[in-house]
Write a protein that holds these residues in place. Structure first.
Motif, PDB file in Angstrom:
ATOM      1  N   THR A 169       0.846  -1.190   0.000  1.00 16.21           N
ATOM      2  CA  THR A 169       0.000   0.000   0.000  1.00 16.21           C
ATOM      3  C   THR A 169       0.883   1.242   0.000  1.00 16.21           C
ATOM      4  OG1 THR A 169      -1.765  -1.130   1.203  1.00 16.21           O
ATOM      5  CG2 THR A 169      -1.739   1.277   1.302  1.00 16.21           C
ATOM      6  N   PRO A 170       0.644   2.201  -0.901  1.00 15.80           N
ATOM      7  CA  PRO A 170       1.476   3.411  -0.913  1.00 15.80           C
ATOM      8  C   PRO A 170       1.339   4.182   0.394  1.00 15.80           C
ATOM      9  CG  PRO A 170       0.125   3.241  -2.902  1.00 15.80           C
ATOM     10  CD  PRO A 170      -0.388   2.203  -1.958  1.00 15.80           C
ATOM     11  N   PRO A 171       2.358   4.959   0.766  1.00 18.38           N
ATOM     12  CA  PRO A 171       2.204   5.832   1.939  1.00 18.38           C
ATOM     13  C   PRO A 171       0.999   6.738   1.740  1.00 18.38           C
ATOM     14  CG  PRO A 171       4.480   5.811   1.156  1.00 18.38           C
ATOM     15  CD  PRO A 171       3.667   5.100   0.114  1.00 18.38           C
ATOM     16  N   ARG A 172       0.351   7.084   2.843  1.00 16.60           N
ATOM     17  CA  ARG A 172      -0.809   7.977   2.756  1.00 16.60           C
ATOM     18  C   ARG A 172      -0.370   9.335   2.182  1.00 16.60           C
ATOM     19  NH1 ARG A 172      -4.264   6.054   1.356  1.00 16.60           N
ATOM     20  NH2 ARG A 172      -2.602   4.737   0.599  1.00 16.60           N
ATOM     21  N   PRO A 173      -1.250   9.983   1.437  1.00 15.83           N
ATOM     22  CA  PRO A 173      -0.874  11.247   0.784  1.00 15.83           C
ATOM     23  C   PRO A 173      -0.356  12.299   1.752  1.00 15.83           C
ATOM     24  CG  PRO A 173      -2.964  10.425  -0.082  1.00 15.83           C
ATOM     25  CD  PRO A 173      -2.610   9.552   1.088  1.00 15.83           C
ATOM     26  N   VAL A 174      -0.865  12.281   2.976  1.00 14.83           N
ATOM     27  CA  VAL A 174      -0.358  13.154   4.042  1.00 14.83           C
ATOM     28  C   VAL A 174      -0.346  12.342   5.324  1.00 14.83           C
ATOM     29  CG1 VAL A 174      -1.197  15.297   2.990  1.00 14.83           C
ATOM     30  CG2 VAL A 174      -2.668  14.040   4.560  1.00 14.83           C
ATOM     31  N   ASP A 175       0.415  12.784   6.294  1.00 16.56           N
ATOM     32  CA  ASP A 175       0.476  12.111   7.593  1.00 16.56           C
ATOM     33  C   ASP A 175      -0.667  12.628   8.451  1.00 16.56           C
ATOM     34  OD1 ASP A 175       1.070  11.310  10.243  1.00 16.56           O
ATOM     35  OD2 ASP A 175       3.186  11.091   9.735  1.00 16.56           O
ATOM     36  N   ALA A 176      -1.666  11.777   8.668  1.00 16.34           N
ATOM     37  CA  ALA A 176      -2.871  12.209   9.378  1.00 16.34           C
ATOM     38  C   ALA A 176      -2.555  12.658  10.802  1.00 16.34           C
ATOM     39  CB  ALA A 176      -3.897  11.075   9.399  1.00 16.34           C
ATOM     40  N   GLU A 177      -1.607  11.994  11.455  1.00 18.76           N
ATOM     41  CA  GLU A 177      -1.336  12.325  12.854  1.00 18.76           C
ATOM     42  C   GLU A 177      -0.466  13.567  12.998  1.00 18.76           C
ATOM     43  OE1 GLU A 177      -0.071   8.909  15.101  1.00 18.76           O
ATOM     44  OE2 GLU A 177      -1.598   7.631  14.192  1.00 18.76           O
ATOM     45  N   VAL A 178       0.213  13.969  11.934  1.00 18.32           N
ATOM     46  CA  VAL A 178       0.906  15.260  11.946  1.00 18.32           C
ATOM     47  C   VAL A 178      -0.117  16.384  11.792  1.00 18.32           C
ATOM     48  CG1 VAL A 178       2.506  16.741  10.678  1.00 18.32           C
ATOM     49  CG2 VAL A 178       3.116  14.362  11.149  1.00 18.32           C
ATOM     50  N   LEU A 179      -1.069  16.163  10.887  1.00 17.96           N
ATOM     51  CA  LEU A 179      -2.127  17.161  10.709  1.00 17.96           C
ATOM     52  C   LEU A 179      -3.002  17.279  11.939  1.00 17.96           C
ATOM     53  CD1 LEU A 179      -3.396  16.398   7.083  1.00 17.96           C
ATOM     54  CD2 LEU A 179      -2.250  18.482   7.838  1.00 17.96           C
ATOM     55  N   PHE A 180      -3.340  16.130  12.513  1.00 23.02           N
ATOM     56  CA  PHE A 180      -4.273  16.083  13.641  1.00 23.02           C
ATOM     57  C   PHE A 180      -3.682  15.161  14.711  1.00 23.02           C
ATOM     58  CE2 PHE A 180      -6.652  16.206   9.604  1.00 23.02           C
ATOM     59  CZ  PHE A 180      -7.148  17.504   9.671  1.00 23.02           C
ATOM     60  N   PRO A 181      -2.848  15.680  15.604  1.00 24.63           N
ATOM     61  CA  PRO A 181      -2.181  14.843  16.608  1.00 24.63           C
ATOM     62  C   PRO A 181      -3.154  14.011  17.449  1.00 24.63           C
ATOM     63  CG  PRO A 181      -1.161  17.008  16.533  1.00 24.63           C
ATOM     64  CD  PRO A 181      -2.377  17.089  15.663  1.00 24.63           C
ATOM     65  N   ALA A 182      -4.368  14.504  17.641  1.00 20.35           N
ATOM     66  CA  ALA A 182      -5.329  13.763  18.464  1.00 20.35           C
ATOM     67  C   ALA A 182      -5.701  12.425  17.847  1.00 20.35           C
ATOM     68  CB  ALA A 182      -6.588  14.603  18.685  1.00 20.35           C
ATOM     69  N   LEU A 183      -5.454  12.268  16.554  1.00 17.29           N
ATOM     70  CA  LEU A 183      -5.772  10.992  15.898  1.00 17.29           C
ATOM     71  C   LEU A 183      -4.891   9.849  16.403  1.00 17.29           C
ATOM     72  CD1 LEU A 183      -6.399  11.914  12.149  1.00 17.29           C
ATOM     73  CD2 LEU A 183      -8.065  11.017  13.786  1.00 17.29           C
ATOM     74  N   ALA A 184      -3.792  10.178  17.080  1.00 14.26           N
ATOM     75  CA  ALA A 184      -2.937   9.122  17.632  1.00 14.26           C
ATOM     76  C   ALA A 184      -3.709   8.260  18.628  1.00 14.26           C
ATOM     77  CB  ALA A 184      -1.701   9.724  18.290  1.00 14.26           C
ATOM     78  N   GLY A 185      -4.731   8.827  19.220  1.00 18.45           N
ATOM     79  CA  GLY A 185      -5.567   8.072  20.142  1.00 18.45           C
ATOM     80  C   GLY A 185      -6.682   7.326  19.459  1.00 18.45           C
ATOM     81  N   HIS A 186      -6.737   7.402  18.124  1.00 19.70           N
ATOM     82  CA  HIS A 186      -7.794   6.742  17.351  1.00 19.70           C
ATOM     83  C   HIS A 186      -7.167   5.939  16.218  1.00 19.70           C
ATOM     84  CE1 HIS A 186     -10.984   9.167  19.288  1.00 19.70           C
ATOM     85  NE2 HIS A 186     -10.089  10.127  19.275  1.00 19.70           N
ATOM     86  N   ARG A 187      -6.058   5.276  16.491  1.00 25.05           N
ATOM     87  CA  ARG A 187      -5.374   4.474  15.478  1.00 25.05           C
ATOM     88  C   ARG A 187      -5.491   2.996  15.837  1.00 25.05           C
ATOM     89  NH1 ARG A 187       0.352   3.379  15.142  1.00 25.05           N
ATOM     90  NH2 ARG A 187       0.580   5.041  13.586  1.00 25.05           N
TER      91      ARG A 187
END
Length: 362
Positions: A5-23
């Motif tokens: 799978t290609p890397p995601r187009p952007v790093d979601a957790e850099v954009l939205f650090p709170a997503l680290a708790g929803h991975r």
């Protein structure tokens, strides 16, 4: 061949650090047409099933003698596949078309009564050694998934799923011939034999289940507050177009020239296709509370059964190795299964995997 799978187009957790708790991780299975062996993880391949253990059967009362012959389903797919291999653009020849036109559903097994038991279909065999997100009860290292190929069971009127966990080392003599039903309700209930190319990826929770502040931040990043630029269509038709069809075609052409838009749902959240683990998407309905009927524990998805490996909104998930062959539905829809509205999930209890599983659909 592996699938990447290609890397995601952007790093979601850099954009939205709170997503680290929803991975959460999931294992994309990447089924592809093949001839798996009994010791392989597979879809619709041979099972490592003990010769002295009865094969599961559907004993529910429903129509079982009318539908598609299982042999017809496989013949149709073989003829279409041979035609594609011969010339992807030509389609079946006249002789093949004559055979295909004769393959119709009907009362092909009148000797089978509604009360008779019929063998379940072998759907998937998964070894924990191959699938990192597959966790079974006790020391079990093998999950076998079977279902009745008639969509008549339960409130959702779908297939009836049976899960069998076992320790592969305990299997002695293997069942040589797997019993199969003569007739199936729909061709789309029959999986094609596929080898698997498991790959673990990171997912982020469905946006509708995130807290409001995080949802608003994602919506703002996606431009949800911006006004639409497209003209609205009314009964008189947009200016300069005689029909809505002409207008829609022009808008589609304009969008095709634009750079691909990155969205949370399509690119950063939940992987498409057949997978083990991960999150559930609720893109067609409101999120449902899936809990164990025996103990009340929330039940995450164990196995997701999908109608395709990707769609127009999730093309960034296409594996690198498959991109030269796109478009080709032999890759984007290798299994040939379409349940419910295209996606079925099997949920199990993490506290006690032997508790009764549940199904959800999208």
């Amino acid at each position: 061949m592996t699938r990447t799978t290609p890397p995601r187009p952007v790093d979601a957790e850099v954009l939205f650090p709170a997503l680290a708790g929803h991975r959460r991780t999931s294992t994309r299975l990447h089924p592809r047409h093949g001839s798996p062996e009994v010791e392989d993880s597979s879809v619709a391949g041979p099972f490592l099933w003990p010769a002295d253990e009865p094969w599961p059967a559907c004993t529910a009362v429903h129509r079982k003698g009318r539908g598609h012959r299982l042999s017809d389903v496989r013949l149709q797919r073989r003829l279409l596949d041979e035609a594609w291999r011969r010339d992807p653009g030509s389609g079946p020849g006249d002789a093949e078309r004559t055979v295909l036109d004769a393959l119709r559903p009907g009362p092909h097994a009148p000797h089978i009564a509604d009360t008779d038991p019929i063998p379940l279909l072998a759907v998937a065999q998964l070894f924990t050694r191959d699938v990192p997100d597959l966790v079974g009860p006790d020391d079990c290292d093998l999950l076998q998934v079977l279902w009745c190929p008639f969509e008549v069971h339960g409130p959702d009127r779908t297939v009836d799923v049976v899960l069998k966990w076992r320790r592969s080392q305990d299997v002695g003599e293997v069942l040589a011939v797997i019993p199969e039903p003569v007739v199936v309700g729909r061709a789309e209930c029959v999986p094609n034999p596929c080898g698997l190319h498991p790959e673990q990826v990171v997912e982020h929770e469905y946006e509708g289940l995130l807290d409001e502040d995080l949802q608003e931040a994602i919506d703002t990043w996606e431009g949800g507050d911006e006004e639409e630029d497209d003209d609205a269509f009314d009964s008189s038709g947009p200016s300069g177009f005689d029909t809505y069809e002409e207008y829609a075609a022009a808008m589609a052409a304009a969008r095709a020239d634009e750079e691909d838009e990155v969205t949370y749902r399509g690119d950063l959240s939940i992987a498409p296709g057949w997978k083990v683990g991960g999150f559930a998407s609720w893109h067609l309905t409101d999120p449902a509370d899936i809990t164990c009927g025996a103990c009340g524990t929330p039940m995450p998805p164990l196995l997701t059964v999908a109608g395709g490996e990707w769609d127009g909104a999730s093309e960034s998930w296409i594996p690198l190795e498959d991109r030269p062959a796109v478009p080709d539905d032999r890759i984007s829809d290798p299994v040939g299964v379409h349940l419910g509205r295209g996606l079925m999930r099997i949920h199990t209890c993490p506290a006690a995997p032997a508790h009764p599983h549940r199904l959800s659909f999208q």
